[in-house]
Design a protein around this motif. Structure first.
Motif, PDB file in Angstrom:
ATOM      1  N   SER A  36       0.822  -1.212   0.000  1.00  0.00           N
ATOM      2  CA  SER A  36       0.000   0.000   0.000  1.00  0.00           C
ATOM      3  C   SER A  36       0.858   1.265   0.000  1.00  0.00           C
ATOM      4  O   SER A  36       0.498   2.247  -0.643  1.00  0.00           O
ATOM      5  CB  SER A  36      -0.984  -0.004   1.172  1.00  0.00           C
ATOM      6  OG  SER A  36      -0.302  -0.076   2.400  1.00  0.00           O
ATOM      7  N   LYS A  37       1.992   1.260   0.677  1.00  0.00           N
ATOM      8  CA  LYS A  37       2.848   2.445   0.685  1.00  0.00           C
ATOM      9  C   LYS A  37       3.359   2.735  -0.726  1.00  0.00           C
ATOM     10  O   LYS A  37       3.349   3.883  -1.179  1.00  0.00           O
ATOM     11  CB  LYS A  37       4.019   2.285   1.641  1.00  0.00           C
ATOM     12  CG  LYS A  37       4.895   3.526   1.697  1.00  0.00           C
ATOM     13  CD  LYS A  37       6.011   3.411   2.704  1.00  0.00           C
ATOM     14  CE  LYS A  37       6.838   4.701   2.686  1.00  0.00           C
ATOM     15  NZ  LYS A  37       8.009   4.607   3.542  1.00  0.00           N
ATOM     16  N   TYR A  77      -5.931  -1.191  -3.679  1.00  0.00           N
ATOM     17  CA  TYR A  77      -5.828  -0.026  -2.801  1.00  0.00           C
ATOM     18  C   TYR A  77      -5.674   1.259  -3.627  1.00  0.00           C
ATOM     19  O   TYR A  77      -6.238   2.299  -3.296  1.00  0.00           O
ATOM     20  CB  TYR A  77      -4.645  -0.193  -1.843  1.00  0.00           C
ATOM     21  CG  TYR A  77      -4.246   1.070  -1.142  1.00  0.00           C
ATOM     22  CD1 TYR A  77      -4.974   1.526  -0.046  1.00  0.00           C
ATOM     23  CD2 TYR A  77      -3.160   1.821  -1.581  1.00  0.00           C
ATOM     24  CE1 TYR A  77      -4.630   2.706   0.596  1.00  0.00           C
ATOM     25  CE2 TYR A  77      -2.807   3.003  -0.945  1.00  0.00           C
ATOM     26  CZ  TYR A  77      -3.536   3.441   0.141  1.00  0.00           C
ATOM     27  OH  TYR A  77      -3.198   4.615   0.769  1.00  0.00           O
ATOM     28  N   ALA A  78      -4.919   1.188  -4.722  1.00  0.00           N
ATOM     29  CA  ALA A  78      -4.686   2.365  -5.567  1.00  0.00           C
ATOM     30  C   ALA A  78      -5.927   2.773  -6.355  1.00  0.00           C
ATOM     31  O   ALA A  78      -5.958   3.845  -6.939  1.00  0.00           O
ATOM     32  CB  ALA A  78      -3.526   2.107  -6.517  1.00  0.00           C
ATOM     33  N   ASP A  81      -7.660   8.472  -8.416  1.00  0.00           N
ATOM     34  CA  ASP A  81      -8.796   8.782  -7.545  1.00  0.00           C
ATOM     35  C   ASP A  81     -10.017   9.313  -8.284  1.00  0.00           C
ATOM     36  O   ASP A  81     -11.134   8.946  -7.963  1.00  0.00           O
ATOM     37  CB  ASP A  81      -8.394   9.777  -6.448  1.00  0.00           C
ATOM     38  CG  ASP A  81      -7.642   9.109  -5.312  1.00  0.00           C
ATOM     39  OD1 ASP A  81      -7.704   7.870  -5.198  1.00  0.00           O
ATOM     40  OD2 ASP A  81      -6.993   9.835  -4.534  1.00  0.00           O
ATOM     41  N   SER A 141       0.599   4.163  -2.684  1.00  0.00           N
ATOM     42  CA  SER A 141       0.099   5.451  -2.200  1.00  0.00           C
ATOM     43  C   SER A 141       0.685   6.606  -3.011  1.00  0.00           C
ATOM     44  O   SER A 141       0.070   7.663  -3.118  1.00  0.00           O
ATOM     45  CB  SER A 141       0.413   5.628  -0.714  1.00  0.00           C
ATOM     46  OG  SER A 141       1.805   5.802  -0.501  1.00  0.00           O
ATOM     47  N   TYR A 142       1.851   6.401  -3.616  1.00  0.00           N
ATOM     48  CA  TYR A 142       2.487   7.454  -4.407  1.00  0.00           C
ATOM     49  C   TYR A 142       1.792   7.701  -5.746  1.00  0.00           C
ATOM     50  O   TYR A 142       1.981   8.744  -6.359  1.00  0.00           O
ATOM     51  CB  TYR A 142       3.961   7.124  -4.646  1.00  0.00           C
ATOM     52  CG  TYR A 142       4.757   7.038  -3.374  1.00  0.00           C
ATOM     53  CD1 TYR A 142       4.980   8.169  -2.592  1.00  0.00           C
ATOM     54  CD2 TYR A 142       5.264   5.826  -2.931  1.00  0.00           C
ATOM     55  CE1 TYR A 142       5.695   8.090  -1.403  1.00  0.00           C
ATOM     56  CE2 TYR A 142       5.991   5.738  -1.756  1.00  0.00           C
ATOM     57  CZ  TYR A 142       6.198   6.872  -1.004  1.00  0.00           C
ATOM     58  OH  TYR A 142       6.905   6.788   0.177  1.00  0.00           O
ATOM     59  N   LYS A 188      -1.710   6.633  -6.130  1.00  0.00           N
ATOM     60  CA  LYS A 188      -3.157   6.540  -5.892  1.00  0.00           C
ATOM     61  C   LYS A 188      -3.898   7.796  -6.337  1.00  0.00           C
ATOM     62  O   LYS A 188      -4.963   7.711  -6.948  1.00  0.00           O
ATOM     63  CB  LYS A 188      -3.407   6.254  -4.410  1.00  0.00           C
ATOM     64  CG  LYS A 188      -4.859   6.022  -4.042  1.00  0.00           C
ATOM     65  CD  LYS A 188      -4.971   5.658  -2.579  1.00  0.00           C
ATOM     66  CE  LYS A 188      -6.358   5.438  -2.067  1.00  0.00           C
ATOM     67  NZ  LYS A 188      -7.472   5.489  -2.927  1.00  0.00           N
ATOM     68  N   TYR A 189      -3.350   8.963  -6.065  1.00  0.00           N
ATOM     69  CA  TYR A 189      -4.017  10.221  -6.417  1.00  0.00           C
ATOM     70  C   TYR A 189      -4.286  10.331  -7.920  1.00  0.00           C
ATOM     71  O   TYR A 189      -5.236  10.985  -8.344  1.00  0.00           O
ATOM     72  CB  TYR A 189      -3.193  11.421  -5.941  1.00  0.00           C
ATOM     73  CG  TYR A 189      -1.975  11.692  -6.794  1.00  0.00           C
ATOM     74  CD1 TYR A 189      -2.027  12.613  -7.834  1.00  0.00           C
ATOM     75  CD2 TYR A 189      -0.785  11.003  -6.578  1.00  0.00           C
ATOM     76  CE1 TYR A 189      -0.916  12.853  -8.635  1.00  0.00           C
ATOM     77  CE2 TYR A 189       0.320  11.233  -7.366  1.00  0.00           C
ATOM     78  CZ  TYR A 189       0.247  12.158  -8.398  1.00  0.00           C
ATOM     79  OH  TYR A 189       1.338  12.371  -9.196  1.00  0.00           O
ATOM     80  N   GLY A 231      -2.295  -4.156  -3.293  1.00  0.00           N
ATOM     81  CA  GLY A 231      -1.824  -2.789  -3.503  1.00  0.00           C
ATOM     82  C   GLY A 231      -2.489  -2.133  -4.698  1.00  0.00           C
ATOM     83  O   GLY A 231      -2.848  -0.950  -4.655  1.00  0.00           O
TER      84      GLY A 231
END
Length: 185
Positions: A32-33, A80-81, A43, A36-37, A39-40, A77
């Motif tokens: 997930s970390k 999650y993204a 969105d 996370s870079y 994901k935006y 992951g």
């Protein structure tokens, strides 16, 4: 209608050192970390796609070049993204043989995500259709080659073939036209 597109983003497990950065004490992985870079980026996308430039063989350790293998948690992951569709047709699709293709598809299916480019069986559709803002969007995925590897069956990985691509485009078009033959249209 405003259609928004995002460029395809690629993420791969480059080597064991990278993978071990995400290894948990219990032996599992948490990506997930890493996701996370990016994901935006996804969105607010109407449809988000990612090319999975690796495969997953449940029985093998993660490995990098030249024959990639990622842990199953890579798909966690991806989910999650916020990825909707995972492209699985690329030159690394057969890095872990047929088992890698099948385990990858099963890992994706287990999390309720969609994939395109590899197939469980001959009758599998080589395309996906998504309804976005009342528009049917068809997606196909093919690869130029498999790094010299040969699939166990011609249908397993979508390798560029002009006739098959033409068939897929016609099938997507036919599916779209059939949707407009309903009484409400």
């Amino acid at each position: 209608l405003h259609v928004r597109s995002r460029r395809q983003r690629q993420m791969c497990i480059r080597d064991r050192a990278t993978t071990y950065n995400y290894k948990l004490e219990d032996g599992g992985y948490d990506f997930s970390k890493a996701f996370s870079y990016i994901k935006y980026i996804f969105d607010d996308a109407d449809l988000s796609m990612l090319n999975l430039e690796t495969v997953i063989d449940y029985d093998k350790k993660p490995m990098g070049f030249p024959r990639f293998n990622a842990p199953r948690e890579i798909v966690d992951g991806i989910k999650y993204a916020g990825i909707d569709l995972i492209g699985t047709a690329n030159n690394h699709s057969l890095d872990q043989g047929t088992k890698g293709v099948l385990d990858t598809i099963n890992a994706i299916n287990d999390l309720g995500l969609s994939y395109i480019g590899t197939n469980l069986e001959e009758s599998s559709d080589r395309f996906r259709i998504f309804k976005i803002n009342d528009i049917n969007v068809g997606v196909i995925a093919y690869t130029y080659g498999l790094n010299g590897l040969t699939p166990d069956a011609d249908f397993r990985v979508n390798v560029i073939d002009k006739e098959k691509i033409k068939e897929d485009i016609e099938a997507v078009s036919y599916t779209h036209l059939r949707a407009h033959e309903t009484p409400e249209h």
